[in-house]
Design a protein around this motif. Structure first.
Motif, mmCIF file in Angstrom:
data_model
loop_
_atom_site.group_PDB
_atom_site.id
_atom_site.type_symbol
_atom_site.label_atom_id
_atom_site.label_comp_id
_atom_site.label_asym_id
_atom_site.label_seq_id
_atom_site.Cartn_x
_atom_site.Cartn_y
_atom_site.Cartn_z
ATOM 1 N N THR A 147 -4.985 2.078 -0.135
ATOM 2 C CA THR A 147 -4.397 0.798 0.265
ATOM 3 C C THR A 147 -4.102 -0.057 -0.959
ATOM 4 O OG1 THR A 147 -5.675 0.874 2.323
ATOM 5 C CG2 THR A 147 -4.724 -1.244 1.704
ATOM 6 N N GLY A 148 -5.033 -0.091 -1.913
ATOM 7 C CA GLY A 148 -4.826 -0.872 -3.121
ATOM 8 C C GLY A 148 -3.635 -0.381 -3.925
ATOM 9 N N LEU A 149 -3.541 0.924 -4.126
ATOM 10 C CA LEU A 149 -2.402 1.476 -4.871
ATOM 11 C C LEU A 149 -1.086 1.219 -4.158
ATOM 12 C CD1 LEU A 149 -3.958 4.895 -5.990
ATOM 13 C CD2 LEU A 149 -3.473 2.907 -7.429
ATOM 14 N N LEU A 150 -1.103 1.316 -2.824
ATOM 15 C CA LEU A 150 0.107 1.069 -2.043
ATOM 16 C C LEU A 150 0.559 -0.379 -2.173
ATOM 17 C CD1 LEU A 150 2.063 2.427 -0.014
ATOM 18 C CD2 LEU A 150 0.577 1.608 1.818
ATOM 19 N N LEU A 151 -0.388 -1.311 -2.122
ATOM 20 C CA LEU A 151 -0.036 -2.729 -2.240
ATOM 21 C C LEU A 151 0.433 -3.066 -3.650
ATOM 22 C CD1 LEU A 151 -2.896 -4.406 -0.151
ATOM 23 C CD2 LEU A 151 -0.538 -3.954 0.534
ATOM 24 N N VAL A 152 -0.167 -2.444 -4.662
ATOM 25 C CA VAL A 152 0.304 -2.649 -6.037
ATOM 26 C C VAL A 152 1.736 -2.163 -6.184
ATOM 27 C CG1 VAL A 152 0.009 -1.885 -8.427
ATOM 28 C CG2 VAL A 152 -1.968 -2.632 -7.112
ATOM 29 N N TYR A 153 2.001 -0.984 -5.646
ATOM 30 C CA TYR A 153 3.357 -0.438 -5.717
ATOM 31 C C TYR A 153 4.357 -1.347 -5.015
ATOM 32 C CZ TYR A 153 7.332 2.658 -4.841
ATOM 33 O OH TYR A 153 8.595 3.188 -4.756
ATOM 34 N N LEU A 154 3.969 -1.879 -3.855
ATOM 35 C CA LEU A 154 4.896 -2.695 -3.068
ATOM 36 C C LEU A 154 5.098 -4.080 -3.682
ATOM 37 C CD1 LEU A 154 6.575 -3.149 -0.492
ATOM 38 C CD2 LEU A 154 4.464 -3.847 0.653
ATOM 39 N N PHE A 155 3.998 -4.800 -3.903
ATOM 40 C CA PHE A 155 4.116 -6.212 -4.292
ATOM 41 C C PHE A 155 4.333 -6.424 -5.793
ATOM 42 C CE2 PHE A 155 1.662 -6.592 -0.278
ATOM 43 C CZ PHE A 155 2.558 -7.388 0.409
ATOM 44 N N TYR A 156 3.865 -5.486 -6.618
ATOM 45 C CA TYR A 156 4.047 -5.643 -8.063
ATOM 46 C C TYR A 156 5.245 -4.850 -8.574
ATOM 47 C CZ TYR A 156 3.335 -4.864 -13.061
ATOM 48 O OH TYR A 156 3.530 -4.754 -14.413
ATOM 49 N N PHE A 157 5.279 -3.564 -8.235
ATOM 50 C CA PHE A 157 6.320 -2.701 -8.810
ATOM 51 C C PHE A 157 7.668 -2.882 -8.114
ATOM 52 C CE2 PHE A 157 8.544 1.409 -9.148
ATOM 53 C CZ PHE A 157 8.641 1.495 -10.528
ATOM 54 N N ARG A 158 7.679 -2.881 -6.786
ATOM 55 C CA ARG A 158 8.939 -2.944 -6.056
ATOM 56 C C ARG A 158 9.460 -4.371 -5.882
ATOM 57 N NH1 ARG A 158 11.910 1.282 -6.073
ATOM 58 N NH2 ARG A 158 12.980 0.441 -4.235
ATOM 59 N N LEU A 159 8.612 -5.279 -5.403
ATOM 60 C CA LEU A 159 9.075 -6.631 -5.089
ATOM 61 C C LEU A 159 8.892 -7.611 -6.245
ATOM 62 C CD1 LEU A 159 7.681 -6.921 -1.426
ATOM 63 C CD2 LEU A 159 9.992 -6.317 -2.158
#
Length: 337
Positions: A147-159
């Protein structure tokens, strides 16, 4: 109440003694040679033997245990071989970071899970009830590190909405003067709103990660407990007496449904302290979880033993708080104690 506190502390002492013994034995049987690791790959057998003697690892196991307990009785948790700092100092420095993250995750989960569980119970069979069951199932199914890696990818890397997951503060900010060790509180006490906003921004994604993990069991037990209470005779009597739906649900139903929720909160808080180990590694959070993992990798015994003992004391304190909360919520618990 004092009798209750005394009895709980008396039963906690054997548990803490058992933790000390088990932790000491486990750190000694783990694979890896502490002396060889800190001597380096090019060290000679003689150099390794000298380091082992200096660390006291050449002594018999009972002698090592007596030395450890003697130091522990004086409040000495040992010295970390990796950092050269006192373990007690390192834990006292890092514990506020872990506590701030854990409490923020738990509070955020409570603010969502409790109203969600109440609404799902009141409107059983509705879309809210189905959504509650779906979210709770997903919450317990997803590993917290994923969940943490997914949220990092979404909110930091993508958005690009979240700052880089690199600790408690951005590199352009300095830590506020330590008062409580909680950056949010210390920055407010110092009147530094910029640091407060920076610390809050760093907390958002890891807090959300822990909240998703904690939300599922809290919402599920709230819903189940509310359903049980709402089917009770005194609730039907309260409705028949003409009381408003809000009064019946919040004043009568929820208060009687709180005991299982409080029990679950204690369990969830304990789970969050364990989940912190993974979350802190994902977000480079300088808490005691990441400190213990790094010590375990390097076969540094003292920090691992200090970490486990600190967690055991926290669990004892948490169970005592839960028992006291029982007495506040339900007077029958006080009379039985």
């Amino acid at each position: 109440m004092l009798k209750l506190i005394g009895s709980r502390l008396a039963t906690a002492i054997p548990s803490l003694i058992g933790v000390v013994i088990v932790t000491f034995l486990l750190t000694r049987v783990l694979p890896g040679d502490t002396a060889a690791y800190f001597a380096g790959p090019a060290a000679t057998p003689q150099a390794i033997a000298e380091i082992r003697t200096k660390l006291g690892l050449d002594k018999p196991l009972p002698t090592q245990f007596v030395d450890y307990v003697s130091a522990l009785s004086k409040g000495d948790l040992g010295t970390s071989l990796s950092t050269g700092q006192s373990v007690a100092h390192e834990i006292a420095t890092r514990l506020p970071a872990s506590a701030e993250l854990t409490l923020c995750g738990l509070i955020f989960a409570l603010l969502i899970a409790v109203p969600f569980g109440i609404a799902a119970a009141v409107k059983q069979g509705s879309w809210i009830d189905h959504a509650c069951r779906l979210i709770t199932t997903a919450g317990v199914s997803l590993p917290v590190f994923f969940t943490g890696l997914l949220l990092v990818y979404l909110f930091y890397f993508r958005l690009g909405w979240a700052p880089a997951p690199l600790g408690r503060l951005d590199v352009f900010f300095s830590a506020p003067e330590t008062v409580t060790g909680f950056y949010l509180i210390d920055s407010l006490l110092a009147g530094d709103l910029e640091t407060f906003r920076a610390a809050a921004a760093q907390l958002v994604v890891p807090t959300l990660t822990l909240a998703i993990f904690a939300l599922a069991p809290i919402a599920r037990i709230t819903r189940a407990s509310m359903l049980h209470v709402l089917s009770s005779e005194f609730i039907r009597t309260a409705r028949a007496s003409g009381l408003t739906s809000k009064t019946v649900i919040l004043t009568y139903a929820f208060r009687n449904a709180m005991l299982p929720v409080v029990t679950t909160l204690g369990m969830v808080f304990s789970f969050l302290l364990g989940a912190n180990v993974l979350v802190e590694k994902v977000f480079a959070w300088p808490g005691i979880g990441s400190y213990a993992v790094e010590a375990l990798i390097t076969s540094d015994f003292a920090p691992v033993q200090g970490f486990v003992l600190a967690m055991a004391i926290l669990y004892v304190a948490l169970n005592l708080i839960i028992d006291l909360a029982y007495g506040i919520i339900d007077p029958r618990a006080r009379s039985e104690a």
